[in-house]
Design an enzyme around this catalytic site. Sequence first.
Site, PDB file in Angstrom:
ATOM      1  N   CYS A 196      -2.952   5.360   0.137  1.00 32.48           N
ATOM      2  CA  CYS A 196      -1.778   5.361   1.000  1.00 32.48           C
ATOM      3  C   CYS A 196      -0.541   5.933   0.300  1.00 32.48           C
ATOM      4  CB  CYS A 196      -1.552   3.962   1.562  1.00 32.48           C
ATOM      5  SG  CYS A 196      -0.497   3.941   3.035  1.00 32.48           S
ATOM      6  N   GLU A 240      -9.008  -1.534  -0.415  1.00 31.81           N
ATOM      7  CA  GLU A 240      -8.802  -2.799  -1.135  1.00 31.81           C
ATOM      8  C   GLU A 240      -8.349  -3.916  -0.210  1.00 31.81           C
ATOM      9  OE1 GLU A 240      -4.745  -1.061  -0.913  1.00 31.81           O
ATOM     10  OE2 GLU A 240      -6.756  -0.226  -1.174  1.00 31.81           O
ATOM     11  N   HIS A 282      -6.436   1.919   3.085  1.00 31.43           N
ATOM     12  CA  HIS A 282      -6.550   0.854   2.084  1.00 31.43           C
ATOM     13  C   HIS A 282      -7.955   0.244   2.097  1.00 31.43           C
ATOM     14  CE1 HIS A 282      -2.204   0.478   1.277  1.00 31.43           C
ATOM     15  NE2 HIS A 282      -2.076   0.834   2.539  1.00 31.43           N
TER      16      HIS A 282
END
Length: 185
Positions: A78, A170, A168
């Site tokens: 990002c 994660e 994202h």
Amino acid sequence: MVIGVLTLQGGFAEHIAILESLGVEHRRVRVPNDLLGLDGLIIPGGESTVMDKLARAFDLAEPLRAAINNGLPVFATCAGLIYLGTVENPAKGQQTLGCLDVVVRRNAFGRQVDSFDAVVDVEGIDANVAFIRAPEVISCGAGVTVTARVGDHVVGVRQGKIHAYAFHPESAGEVRLHQAWLASI
């Protein structure tokens, strides 16, 4: 192997948690000396303009640029993608590292309220990811490979040892993209 995580601001904690779950040694990167001896670097999501200002305040921007241009492998998500490339219509005073030969449009998928989760094919990995005020890549240089799309939007690229994503993994607990990047180092 020691992986640095840029910890100036943003979503670095989730990346650290993934590295720990994979048993990978890591170091927080805030000042130039933290770059010494790294085998790779993660640049997390967050706010790209704040990331830029803090990197310059800590005299980290130029050493980051030099390390990446000298071949340090990078995994970026990002705002990390934005910080690596060139920004279409940058915020006043915003600077980027310019290490990735792409032009990025910030907030291409809308505002925070427009965030969404998706499964995205990234080079054969059906990755569970989150799009949060996500950018898109609007142009790529000749040395850049597109690795992921959502519709007509380019959301993943690779240039040499740089793997960068508009989303994202994660935040969704997705570890396979980190694993693939680590295996490529």
